[in-house]
Design an enzyme around this catalytic site. Structure first.
Site, PDB file in Angstrom:
ATOM      1  N   ARG A   1       0.829  -1.194   0.000  1.00  0.00           N
ATOM      2  CA  ARG A   1       0.000   0.000   0.000  1.00  0.00           C
ATOM      3  C   ARG A   1       0.866   1.247   0.000  1.00  0.00           C
ATOM      4  O   ARG A   1       1.745   1.412   0.837  1.00  0.00           O
ATOM      5  CB  ARG A   1      -0.929   0.002   1.219  1.00  0.00           C
ATOM      6  CG  ARG A   1      -1.904   1.162   1.230  1.00  0.00           C
ATOM      7  CD  ARG A   1      -2.980   0.991   2.283  1.00  0.00           C
ATOM      8  NE  ARG A   1      -2.441   1.012   3.634  1.00  0.00           N
ATOM      9  CZ  ARG A   1      -3.206   1.104   4.724  1.00  0.00           C
ATOM     10  NH1 ARG A   1      -4.515   1.119   4.601  1.00  0.00           N
ATOM     11  NH2 ARG A   1      -2.656   1.112   5.922  1.00  0.00           N
TER      12      ARG A   1
ATOM     13  N   THR B   1      -1.195   7.591  -0.904  1.00  0.00           N
ATOM     14  CA  THR B   1      -2.463   7.490  -1.629  1.00  0.00           C
ATOM     15  C   THR B   1      -3.364   6.401  -1.069  1.00  0.00           C
ATOM     16  O   THR B   1      -4.562   6.363  -1.362  1.00  0.00           O
ATOM     17  CB  THR B   1      -2.222   7.190  -3.118  1.00  0.00           C
ATOM     18  OG1 THR B   1      -1.639   5.880  -3.234  1.00  0.00           O
ATOM     19  CG2 THR B   1      -1.282   8.217  -3.727  1.00  0.00           C
TER      20      THR B   1
ATOM     21  N   ASP C   1      -1.784  -3.907  12.318  1.00  0.00           N
ATOM     22  CA  ASP C   1      -1.254  -4.409  11.043  1.00  0.00           C
ATOM     23  C   ASP C   1      -1.145  -5.931  11.117  1.00  0.00           C
ATOM     24  O   ASP C   1      -0.309  -6.473  11.846  1.00  0.00           O
ATOM     25  CB  ASP C   1       0.116  -3.786  10.780  1.00  0.00           C
ATOM     26  CG  ASP C   1       0.641  -4.130   9.386  1.00  0.00           C
ATOM     27  OD1 ASP C   1       0.820  -5.339   9.092  1.00  0.00           O
ATOM     28  OD2 ASP C   1       0.862  -3.214   8.587  1.00  0.00           O
TER      29      ASP C   1
ATOM     30  N   ASP D   1       2.377  -7.452  10.230  1.00  0.00           N
ATOM     31  CA  ASP D   1       3.363  -7.275  11.300  1.00  0.00           C
ATOM     32  C   ASP D   1       3.108  -8.213  12.460  1.00  0.00           C
ATOM     33  O   ASP D   1       4.040  -8.784  13.046  1.00  0.00           O
ATOM     34  CB  ASP D   1       3.342  -5.832  11.794  1.00  0.00           C
ATOM     35  CG  ASP D   1       4.059  -4.868  10.842  1.00  0.00           C
ATOM     36  OD1 ASP D   1       4.801  -5.353   9.962  1.00  0.00           O
ATOM     37  OD2 ASP D   1       3.862  -3.653  10.980  1.00  0.00           O
TER      38      ASP D   1
END
Length: 210
Positions: A105, A109, A201, A204
């Site tokens: 990602r 944006t 996340d 992670d």
């Protein structure tokens, strides 16, 4: 064409997702929970697999019994977090082929950038199940499915553990022919594009790279 959206209501799924959310849950337990939830969602996503009657000899007598009729399956995790769901899926679908699609990602944006795609050569003959623990903005899922379709796949499902409403809506609009299976639908995205309340996340936490 209108897609099916399944949101799990099973107590085991809810319980395991609640443990995933806890910031105190360590990497080993987190991996195990992701795999277990994937197995439970796989059970739901494969309800429509076709069967055919075959003859077997039980210890008692001959019998006509239903068995899967041989539809080819492929699992395509979105790298890297989707890898955490593969083993749980293979628990129920050990003969499925595995493809991989890599996206990251853009932090400015929030849109996906593809860096890798390797699929089974006969992907056009297979029912494809795309895996990603999180459906946030929907960008990665939409792009991954677009790339898989470009390579010939016609029958695609998507499984995630947690989704945001905006990501679900985007995926439905972009790919109305793709059935979607969700562990839990959360509230919204924050200003950083993370699902709230979410679990942080997923990549992670699966791989211990906080």
């Amino acid at each position: 064409m209108s897609n099916t959206v399944f949101i799990a209501d099973h107590p085991l799924v809810k319980h395991k997702i609640s443990h995933l959310r806890d910031k105190k849950t360590g990497t080993k337990e987190f991996k195990e929970l992701v795999s277990e939830i994937a197995t439970l969602l796989c059970y739901e996503a494969t309800r429509d697999l076709p069967t055919e009657n075959v003859s077997v000899e039980t210890p008692i007598t001959a019998a006509e019994v239903p068995m899967l009729s041989g539809r080819k399956l492929a699992l395509v995790p979105i790298l890297r977090a989707g890898l955490g769901m593969v083993d749980g899926m293979l628990t129920l679908l050990p003969a499925a082929k595995i493809g991989h699609i890599g996206l990251y990602r853009n932090e400015e944006t929030l849109e996906p950038v593809e860096y890798y795609c390797k699929l089974p050569a006969d992907i056009h003959e297979r029912e494809v199940i795309v895996l990603d623990p999180m459906l946030a903005t929907g960008g990665s899922a939409c792009d991954a499915i677009t790339q898989i379709k470009k390579r010939g796949a016609k029958h695609i499902k998507f499984i995630c553990i947690i989704a945001a409403p905006c990501g679900l809506e985007r995926l439905q609009k972009t790919h109305p022919d793709v059935d979607i299976y969700i562990g839990q639908l959360d509230d919204h995205l924050n200003e950083n594009g993370y699902i709230v309340p979410g679990l942080g996340d997923a990549g992670d936490r699966i791989f211990g790279t906080k």
